[in-house]
Design an enzyme around this catalytic site. Structure first.
Site, short mmCIF file in Angstrom:
data_model
loop_
_atom_site.label_atom_id
_atom_site.label_comp_id
_atom_site.label_asym_id
_atom_site.label_seq_id
_atom_site.Cartn_x
_atom_site.Cartn_y
_atom_site.Cartn_z
N CYS A 188 0.83 -1.21 0.00
CA CYS A 188 0.00 0.00 0.00
C CYS A 188 0.86 1.26 0.00
O CYS A 188 0.67 2.15 -0.84
CB CYS A 188 -0.97 -0.03 1.17
SG CYS A 188 -0.26 -0.57 2.73
N1 LIG Z 1 -4.12 -4.51 5.08
C1 LIG Z 1 -3.62 -3.79 4.09
O1 LIG Z 1 -3.87 -2.57 3.99
C2 LIG Z 1 -2.73 -4.43 3.05
C3 LIG Z 1 -2.36 -3.67 1.93
C4 LIG Z 1 -1.53 -4.26 0.97
C5 LIG Z 1 -1.08 -5.56 1.13
N2 LIG Z 1 -1.44 -6.26 2.26
C6 LIG Z 1 -0.94 -7.63 2.37
O2 LIG Z 1 -1.99 -8.52 2.05
C7 LIG Z 1 -1.87 -9.70 2.84
C8 LIG Z 1 -3.17 -9.90 3.63
O3 LIG Z 1 -3.37 -8.74 4.43
P1 LIG Z 1 -4.64 -8.56 5.37
O4 LIG Z 1 -4.58 -7.16 5.84
O5 LIG Z 1 -5.85 -9.05 4.69
O6 LIG Z 1 -4.25 -9.54 6.57
P2 LIG Z 1 -5.19 -10.21 7.66
O7 LIG Z 1 -6.39 -9.34 7.86
O8 LIG Z 1 -4.33 -10.52 8.81
O9 LIG Z 1 -5.65 -11.58 6.95
C9 LIG Z 1 -4.75 -12.63 6.66
C10 LIG Z 1 -5.52 -13.85 6.19
O10 LIG Z 1 -4.62 -14.94 6.00
C11 LIG Z 1 -5.07 -16.06 6.78
N3 LIG Z 1 -3.91 -16.86 7.20
C12 LIG Z 1 -2.94 -16.50 8.07
N4 LIG Z 1 -2.01 -17.50 8.13
C13 LIG Z 1 -2.44 -18.47 7.30
C14 LIG Z 1 -1.93 -19.74 6.92
N5 LIG Z 1 -0.77 -20.20 7.44
N6 LIG Z 1 -2.62 -20.47 6.00
C15 LIG Z 1 -3.79 -20.02 5.49
N7 LIG Z 1 -4.34 -18.82 5.82
C16 LIG Z 1 -3.66 -18.07 6.71
C17 LIG Z 1 -5.80 -15.43 7.94
O11 LIG Z 1 -6.62 -16.40 8.56
P3 LIG Z 1 -6.99 -16.20 10.13
O12 LIG Z 1 -8.01 -15.13 10.15
O13 LIG Z 1 -7.51 -17.53 10.51
O14 LIG Z 1 -5.70 -15.84 10.82
C18 LIG Z 1 -6.57 -14.34 7.18
O15 LIG Z 1 -7.64 -14.93 6.45
C19 LIG Z 1 -0.65 -9.50 3.77
O16 LIG Z 1 0.47 -10.11 3.21
C20 LIG Z 1 -0.50 -7.98 3.79
O17 LIG Z 1 0.82 -7.57 4.05
C21 LIG Z 1 -2.28 -5.74 3.21
#
Ligand SMILES: NC(=O)c1ccc[n+]([C@@H]2O[C@H](COP(=O)([O-])OP(=O)(O)OC[C@H]3O[C@@H](n4cnc5c(N)ncnc54)[C@H](OP(=O)(O)O)[C@@H]3O)[C@@H](O)[C@H]2O)c1
Length: 331
Positions: A148
């Site tokens: 982001c």
């Molecule tokens: N948030 C942002 O603004 C943003 C922007 C750009 C990029 N990103 C990137 O996008 C990715 C996701 O971000 P997010 O904000 O959506 O994160 P999040 O809200 O923490 O969600 C992560 C997801 O991955 C699942 N997960 C975690 N460990 C896992 C595993 N070992 N196997 C299968 N599923 C697993 C989690 O399940 P549980 O709920 O069961 O833990 C949840 O569904 C990250 O790499 C982040 O750096 C995020």
């Protein structure tokens, strides 16, 4: 109509991706999964999603293998465990994590503290910033969806660097993010009483988006570019504002330059006034306001971290890969 799968469906980027895929006219969601004890409709987890699609507790290979594209909304280090087998199934993959953004495996190891488990694929991943790499995205099997902060910074800086208009040693970025940038799993800094009513700088000189921003700026410039980057956490759910300070090589009409550079881009708006993060909420827009006084310049670049900074950009990439209208599912 293509079939898609989404792994990591219970996080914030997963939620916003599902929302956009449900209204996309060329897509059928075939598979949703995350690590969860109970299989249940996704609308039980996210009531704002009107869908009875069942969230699987583990990846179902038979469902995923028949999909044309798989979105990974997983933490870094987890994504790279999935990608090789998905590519072997013949899936095209859009990875929202940082695992395939850095081209040099030693830089990945330095910043993420671990050897890359699939470094051979770093050569073939395409950095999914459509405004810069649309042609490469169209042909790619593996998209590294940008971070982001890098999205807002690179879109703010690309016109000046491409046109060799700035002193490359002068770039200072003061960036602010809403708390959803840290994902849905709670932590002390994102706990409401810690984050609310305050503004905090963090990860000075150590934020993992620094090598990503520098890699991409260096690629555009054709020479090494280093930036001073200071991220801040601000008490809003979502939204990101990067304020970029720099010195121009010569006095320049910045509004005209930016309008020309982004002419025809559906999601970039060049503003005559400073943008407000709220105006990007829920949209795939990047609002940019460039302003200069003599050779001193400030570029303001605002996005929704979850949309242009993640899930919206992922849909935009899919649209390019499959020759769908680029705005489908995103307006
Ligand atoms: N948030 C942002 O603004 C943003 C922007 C750009 C990029 N990103 C990137 O996008 C990715 C996701 O971000 P997010 O904000 O959506 O994160 P999040 O809200 O923490 O969600 C992560 C997801 O991955 C699942 N997960 C975690 N460990 C896992 C595993 N070992 N196997 C299968 N599923 C697993 C989690 O399940 P549980 O709920 O069961 O833990 C949840 O569904 C990250 O790499 C982040 O750096 C995020």
């Amino acid at each position: 109509m293509i079939k898609v799968a989404l792994i990591g469906a219970t996080g914030y980027t997963g939620r916003e991706l599902i929302r956009r895929l449900l209204r996309h006219r060329e897509v059928e969601i075939r598979h949703l999964s995350a690590i969860t004890e109970k299989e249940e409709p996704i609308s039980s987890i996210f009531p704002s999603l009107s869908s009875n699609l069942i969230l699987r507790s583990t990846m179902r290979v038979e469902e995923v293998a028949e999909c044309e594209v798989v979105f990974l909304c997983l933490p870094h280090k987890v994504s790279m465990e999935y990608v090789p087998s998905l590519l072997d199934f013949g899936n095209r993959v859009i990875d929202l994590s940082a695992d395939f953004r850095l081209k040099d495996p030693s830089v990945y190891e330095e910043w993420y503290g671990e050897r890359h488990a699939a470094f051979i694929l770093l050569k073939e991943s395409v950095y999914g910033l459509p405004e810069l790499y649309r042609r490469e995205i169209k042909e790619a099997n593996l998209i590294a969806n940008p971070g982001c902060y890098p999205t807002s910074c690179l879109l703010g800086l690309a016109p000046l660097i491409k046109n060799r208009l700035i002193d490359l040693t002068s770039i200072v970025i003061d960036a602010k993010s809403g708390v959803s940038g840290a994902g849905r799993n709670p932590s002390l800094p994102t706990h409401f009483p810690e984050a609310n009513e305050g503004c905090k700088a963090y990860s000075l000189f150590t934020h993992r988006h620094i090598p990503e921003i520098e890699q991409e700026l260096s690629g555009i410039a054709g020479e090494r570019v280093a930036v001073t980057f200071v991220p801040h956490l601000v008490p809003m759910d979502c939204g990101m504002l990067s304020t970029i300070y720099l010195r121009l090589q010569k006095e320049t009409d910045l509004i005209g330059l930016y309008k020309d550079f982004y002419n025809g881009e559906p999601f970039i708006r060049i503003m005559n006034e400073p943008p407000v993060t709220k105006d990007t909420t829920g949209t795939n827009l990047c609002l940019i306001h460039p302003k200069s006084e003599g050779k001193r310049a400030v570029i303001l670049s605002a996005i929704d971290n979850l949309i242009k900074g993640a899930s919206g950009q992922a849909v935009q990439n899919m649209n390019i890969m499959f020759s769908f209208p680029e705005t489908e599912g995103l307006l």
